[in-house]
Design a protein around this motif. Structure first.
Motif, short mmCIF file in Angstrom:
data_model
loop_
_atom_site.label_atom_id
_atom_site.label_comp_id
_atom_site.label_asym_id
_atom_site.label_seq_id
_atom_site.Cartn_x
_atom_site.Cartn_y
_atom_site.Cartn_z
N ASP A 118 0.83 -1.20 0.00
CA ASP A 118 0.00 0.00 0.00
C ASP A 118 0.87 1.26 0.00
N LEU A 119 2.00 1.21 0.69
CA LEU A 119 2.91 2.36 0.68
C LEU A 119 3.45 2.63 -0.71
N ALA A 120 3.80 1.57 -1.44
CA ALA A 120 4.29 1.75 -2.80
C ALA A 120 3.23 2.38 -3.69
N ARG A 121 1.97 1.98 -3.51
CA ARG A 121 0.90 2.54 -4.31
C ARG A 121 0.60 3.98 -3.92
N ASP A 122 0.56 4.27 -2.62
CA ASP A 122 0.17 5.61 -2.16
C ASP A 122 1.31 6.61 -2.25
N ALA A 123 2.52 6.20 -1.87
CA ALA A 123 3.64 7.14 -1.80
C ALA A 123 4.34 7.31 -3.14
N ALA A 124 4.34 6.28 -3.99
CA ALA A 124 5.06 6.36 -5.25
C ALA A 124 4.18 6.16 -6.47
N GLY A 125 2.94 5.69 -6.29
CA GLY A 125 2.09 5.43 -7.42
C GLY A 125 2.46 4.19 -8.21
N TRP A 126 3.20 3.27 -7.60
CA TRP A 126 3.64 2.04 -8.26
C TRP A 126 2.94 0.84 -7.65
N PRO A 127 2.35 -0.03 -8.44
CA PRO A 127 1.89 -1.32 -7.90
C PRO A 127 3.09 -2.17 -7.52
N ALA A 128 2.93 -2.99 -6.47
CA ALA A 128 4.09 -3.70 -5.94
C ALA A 128 3.67 -5.05 -5.37
N ARG A 129 4.67 -5.87 -5.14
CA ARG A 129 4.51 -7.18 -4.48
C ARG A 129 5.58 -7.28 -3.42
N ALA A 130 5.16 -7.52 -2.19
CA ALA A 130 6.08 -7.66 -1.06
C ALA A 130 6.40 -9.14 -0.84
N VAL A 131 7.67 -9.42 -0.61
CA VAL A 131 8.14 -10.80 -0.43
C VAL A 131 9.02 -10.85 0.80
N GLU A 132 8.69 -11.77 1.71
CA GLU A 132 9.55 -12.06 2.85
C GLU A 132 10.53 -13.16 2.43
N ARG A 721 9.98 9.62 -6.58
CA ARG A 721 9.10 8.54 -6.13
C ARG A 721 9.88 7.48 -5.37
N GLU A 722 11.04 7.12 -5.90
CA GLU A 722 11.86 6.12 -5.21
C GLU A 722 12.33 6.63 -3.85
N ALA A 723 12.76 7.90 -3.79
CA ALA A 723 13.22 8.46 -2.51
C ALA A 723 12.07 8.55 -1.51
N ASN A 724 10.89 8.94 -1.99
CA ASN A 724 9.75 9.05 -1.10
C ASN A 724 9.35 7.69 -0.55
N LEU A 725 9.37 6.66 -1.39
CA LEU A 725 9.02 5.32 -0.94
C LEU A 725 10.06 4.79 0.04
N ALA A 726 11.34 5.03 -0.23
CA ALA A 726 12.38 4.59 0.69
C ALA A 726 12.25 5.29 2.05
N TRP A 727 11.83 6.55 2.01
CA TRP A 727 11.61 7.31 3.25
C TRP A 727 10.49 6.69 4.07
N ARG A 728 9.42 6.28 3.41
CA ARG A 728 8.29 5.65 4.12
C ARG A 728 8.67 4.27 4.66
N LEU A 729 9.49 3.54 3.91
CA LEU A 729 9.87 2.21 4.37
C LEU A 729 10.68 2.28 5.67
N GLN A 730 11.46 3.33 5.83
CA GLN A 730 12.22 3.48 7.07
C GLN A 730 11.29 3.60 8.28
N GLU A 731 10.11 4.21 8.07
CA GLU A 731 9.19 4.43 9.18
C GLU A 731 8.32 3.21 9.46
#
Length: 745
Positions: A118-132, A721-731
C-alpha cells in the motif's frame, strides 16, 4: 456560486430597474461588475471549506494537513516554488494525497507485510509485491510443523515454474535458496535471501488498452499469419490487473501489470497439454479478445470463442493449426490461423501493451482544447460487426468525405472558420489527405476520447510522395491530436509564385499533440524501421511554426524558402525525436548545413544529430548525438546532456561538462565514459523505448533542473518517487527487518 451575471440586479426593486432601462442600463452594468467580484469571494469561501478535508483540498494544502498528522516530507519539498505546472506536478509526488490520507491507517497497520504494498501505491504510485525472503530459504522442516507453501526444490519438468525463477526480476520465484549474508539495503552488492530481508518489487511499466483494432497481416510470412500490433512488430501482451479483494491481500501475478506468459495464458487440462486458453485472461472485459468475422463459418467469429484458441510458441511461425482453431502467442503478440482456413474478412483484436508513460497516441485520458465556434464532423472506421448501419448527419465513412462536406459547407456559409474532424474508433483510416486551408481557417484532426485511431498513409502513386500534405494562407492552423500515423510522414508546403520562390501568405502553425509519427514510417517484426532515412515531418519552403507536445516523431527535415526572412519557430516539449540511429540527423536540412529554424527543446529525448540555425532554449533534455548550432551567441542550454564535440549556445549545469570540471585532467577520459545516458531500448515498439537504465549515472538520472531525470520521462519523477518510498519504508518496516526496493519492470 451563481452563473447568472444579473443576480444582484434582479434583487433591485422594479421601479429602479425601470428607471435604469430608461437611461440605458448603467446600474445593471455596475451590478454585473459587483456580481463578478461576489462570485470570486463566494468561490474563495467555498475553497476554504474544501481545504479542511484531504479529499477536496488544493494540492498546496496537502503538506499542511500532513504536518498536523506528523507526516514527514522529503527535504526537496521545501524548495518547491509557488505556482507553475511542473512545480505542482512535483508537489503531488513529494506530498502524495493518498499517502497523507492513509497516514493514520498505516500507523495502525505498522509491521504488516501488506502495508508495504500500500505504501508503494500511495507514496510512489507504483503497484508492488512484497516478499519475505526468509520464507524462500532452504531448511529442514519438522515433520510435525510443515510449511508446504514455502520455497521448495525445482521441478524441472514443469516449464511454467522454471520460467518464474528470473522472470520479473524474481518477484514470483517459488524455489528455495541458500542464505545470503549480504544486506538487502547495501549500497555495494545487495543480497536477497537473508532472514531479516523483505523485498518490495515495484512495477513501473503501465498496462495500456487497445480496443477493437485491426490486426496486421504479415503477407511476407503467409496470409494466415497475423500480429496483434497494427504496425506488424512483435509486442508482448500485458494483462489487465485484477483488483485485490482486501487490504491485507498480498499481490499475485494477476493483480499486477505484467506481460502474459504462455504457461499462464494456457488453461492446463487434465492431460497437461495446455490445449486451451485461460478464461481469466481471454474474453470480453479481459486482457485479450480476438474477432474474425465469418470465421470459421458464416455468422461466427465475433468474437472468436475461447474453445477455438490454442496457446502456442509462434516465435518461428512453425505450428500446425487444426481446422477451426487459431494459435495465439502472448509473448510475441502473434496469431496463426490454419493455412487452409484463413479469415477472409480480416481480424480485429483487443489487447493491452506495456509502456512507461502517457506519451504518443494511446487510449489514455488527455486534455483536448476545443476550437471556438467549430463545426464537428465524426468519421467512423470499419468494425468487425456484420450489421451495417446508415450514418447520421455529420457522420462519415472516410476523412475525405468529411473534408468534401466541409468544402461544401464553406461554399454555402463563408463565415465558417473552424472544423473538428473526430475519429470515433481505434481503427484504421486510410487514404491520401491534403489539407489546404484558407485565411483564418483552423482544422483539428483528433481522436475521440479513450481511442487510438491509426492514420495509414498508403503509397498510392509510384515514385511520387504520398505524405499528409498541409498548406494554408495567413492565420490558418492545423492541429493533430491523439493519432498514430504510419506509412508516410507529414509535409508542410509553403506558397509559391510563378518562379517557384516562396511568396504571399503562409500557414501559421502546425500543432502535433499526443501523436505518434512512427520513426522510419513502419516497423519490421523485430522493431527495426523499414525506412530509417525518411523524415516524419518535412517543412518545405514554409515559415509556419511547428509545435510538438507529448508525442513520438521521427526525423524533422527543413527546406528553407528562397526568401527567408526570420527563421521559423520550432517548439518541442515532452517528446521523443527519433532519427532511428544516433548517427543519423534528427533535425536538419537536406540541402544545407543546418536547418533554418529557431528551435526550443524542453524535457525531450533526441536520438540523432541536431543541426539548427539557433536554439532559443534547451532544458532538461538528453541529446544522444551531437548538436551543431550556427548562431551561438543567442539562446541557452541548461540542465541537459550534450555530447562532447557539440557546438551550442551558452551552457548552464550541463553534463558531462560539470562532471569533467570536477575531476583532474588525467581522469577526464574515464569520467566522460561514465557520464553517458544508458538506454534500455532505442527501438520504437518496445516496452522500454527511450527509458534510462537503472545503472545510468546519477548526474543524468537526477540531473534535471528539479533533480528529476533528464529526458522525455522527466515528469514521471522516478527519483523522487523512489526516494519518497524509501523514506516511508524506514518508518513502517518491522523492527530488525531490512526492507529494500527492487525494480521488477
Amino acid at each position: 456560486m451563481s452563473a447568472n451575471p444579473d443576480r444582484l440586479y434582479e434583487l433591485m426593486p422594479v421601479v429602479y430597474r425601470m428607471r435604469d432601462a430608461d437611461q440605458g442600463y448603467p446600474l445593471r452594468d455596475l451590478l454585473r461588475v459587483l456580481s463578478t467580484q461576489a462570485n470570486v469571494l463566494e468561490q474563495d469561501i467555498a475553497r476554504l471549506y474544501d481545504n479542511w478535508f484531504i479529499e477536496t483540498c488544493d494540492d498546496w494544502v496537502v503538506p499542511y494537513i500532513g504536518d498536523l498528522l506528523g507526516y514527514s516530507l522529503l527535504p526537496e519539498a521545501a524548495t518547491l516554488a509557488d505556482g507553475g505546472t511542473h512545480a505542482a506536478r512535483l508537489g503531488r509526488v513529494l506530498a502524495p494525497r493518498a499517502d497523507v490520507a492513509n497516514t493514520i491507517d498505516a500507523r495502525r497497520r505498522k509491521g504488516t507485510l501488506s502495508l508495504l504494498e500500500d505504501l508503494a501505491r500511495d507514496a510512489a504510485g507504483w503497484p508492488a509485491r512484497a516478499v519475505e525472503f526468509y520464507r524462500l530459504l532452504g531448511w529442514t522442516q519438522h515433520l510435525d510443523h510443515q510449511h508446504p507453501h514455502r520455497g521448495g526444490t525445482a521441478e524441472v519438468r514443469d516449464p511454467g515454474v522454471m520460467q518464474r525463477i528470473g522472470w520479473a526480476n524474481g518477484a514470483f520465484d517459488p524455489l528455495a535458496h541458500s542464505v545470503d549474508v549480504r544486506r538487502l539495503g547495501s549500497h555495494h552488492r545487495r543480497g536477497r535471501y537473508g532472514i531479516p530481508d523483505v523485498g518490495l518489487f515495484v512495477f513501473r511499466l503501465r498496462s495500456y488498452p487497445v480496443t477493437t483494432t485491426p490486426a496486421y497481416c504479415l503477407e511476407e510470412r503467409g496470409p494466415q499469419c497475423f500480429s496483434f500490433s497494427v504496425l506488424g512488430n512483435d509486442t508482448p501482451l500485458f494483462q489487465q490487473p485484477d483488483a485485490e479483494p482486501k487490504p491485507t491481500h498480498i499481490a499475485h501475478e494477476h493483480n499486477l501489470p505484467v506481460p502474459l506468459r504462455r504457461y499462464r495464458f494456457a488453461a492446463r487440462g487434465p492431460l497437461a497439454d495446455y490445449a486451451s486458453a485461460s478464461p481469466d485472461l481471454y474474453g470480453p472485459g479481459r486482457s485479450v479478445l480476438v474477432y474474425a468475422p465469418d470465421w470459421p463459418a458464416k455468422g461466427q467469429g465475433v468474437p472468436v470463442p475461447i474453445e477455438a484458441l490454442i496457446p502456442a510458441d509462434l516465435s518461428s511461425w512453425r505450428y500446425q493449426v487444426p481446422r477451426g482453431r487459431v494459435a495465439v502467442d502472448p509473448e510475441t503478440g502473434r496469431l496463426l490461423f490454419p493455412a487452409n482456413q484463413r479469415p477472409k474478412r480480416g481480424v480485429w483484436v483487443s489487447y493491452r501493451y506495456g509502456f512507461a508513460a502517457d506519451l504518443g497516441g494511446g487510449e489514455y485520458a488527455r486534455p483536448v482544447p476545443e476550437l471556438e465556434n467549430a463545426t464537428r464532423f465524426i468519421v467512423h472506421a470499419p468494425l468487425p460487426s456484420a450489421v451495417a448501419t446508415p450514418l447520421a448527419s455529420g457522420h462519415f465513412a472516410t476523412i475525405a468525405d468529411a473534408l468534401a462536406a466541409w468544402s461544401q459547407a464553406r461554399a454555402t456559409d463563408p463565415s465558417l472558420r473552424a472544423l473538428v474532424i473526430e475519429l470515433a474508433e481505434s481503427g484504421i483510416y486510410e487514404g491520401a489527405i491534403d489539407l489546404q486551408l484558407a485565411a483564418g481557417e483552423a482544422i483539428q484532426l483528433r481522436a475521440a476520447e479513450r481511442t487510438r485511431p491509426i492514420l495509414r498513409l498508403l503509397d498510392v502513386r509510384a515514385s511520387q510522395p504520398d505524405a499528409l500534405n498541409v498548406g494554408g494562407a495567413a492565420g490558418s492552423r492545423v492541429l493533430l491530436d491523439g493519432l498514430l500515423i504510419v506509412g508516410r510522414g507529414i509535409e508542410v508546403h509553403g506558397p509559391e509564385d510563378a518562379e517557384g520562390a516562396g511568396a504571399g501568405p503562409d500557414l501559421c502553425e502546425l500543432v502535433i499533440r499526443h501523436c505518434t509519427l512512427v520513426p522510419g514510417w513502419a516497423l519490421q517484426c523485430d522493431c527495426d524501421p523499414k525506412r530509417p532515412g525518411e523524415p516524419s515531418v518535412t517543412l518545405d519552403g514554409t515559415r509556419a511554426s511547428l509545435r510538438i507536445e507529448q508525442s513520438i516523431v521521427g526525423a524533422i527535415s527543413v527546406i528553407s524558402p528562397v526568401r527567408r526572412g526570420e527563421p521559423s519557430i520550432l517548439e518541442i516539449c515532452d517528446s521523443i525525436v527519433d532519427a532511428t540511429g544516433i548517427e543519423r540527423t534528427a533535425l536538419g536540412a537536406p540541402d544545407e548545413a543546418v536547418a533554418y529554424v529557431e528551435a526550443s527543446f524542453r524535457r525531450c529525448t533526441v536520438i540523432g544529430q541536431v543541426q539548427a540555425h539557433s536554439v532559443r532554449l534547451a532544458e532538461d533534455c538528453i541529446f544522444a548525438s551531437t548538436i551543431r548550432v550556427l548562431r551561438r551567441q543567442f539562446g541557452c542550454v541548461r540542465f541537459c546532456y550534450v555530447p562532447e564535440g557539440s557546438r551550442t549556445p551558452k551552457r548552464f549545469h550541463c553534463q558531462p561538462d560539470r562532471a569533467l570540471d570536477a575531476v583532474p585532467a588525467k581522469r577526464q577520459a574515464q569520467e566522460s565514459r561514465r557520464v553517458v545516458p544508458q538506454f534500455r531500448s532505442l527501438r520504437y515498439g518496445t516496452c522500454d523505448y527511450a527509458r534510462l537504465h537503472d545503472d545510468t549515472c546519477a548526474e543524468i538520472r537526477t540531473g534535471a533542473s528539479d533533480q528529476s531525470a533528464m529526458g522525455v520521462y522527466h515528469d514521471i519523477y522516478e527519483p523522487q518517487r523512489e526516494a519518497n518510498l524509501a523514506w516511508r519504508l524506514q518508518e513502517y518496516t518491522p523492527a530488525d527487518a531490512d526492507a529494500g526496493i527492487l525494480f521488477a519492470s
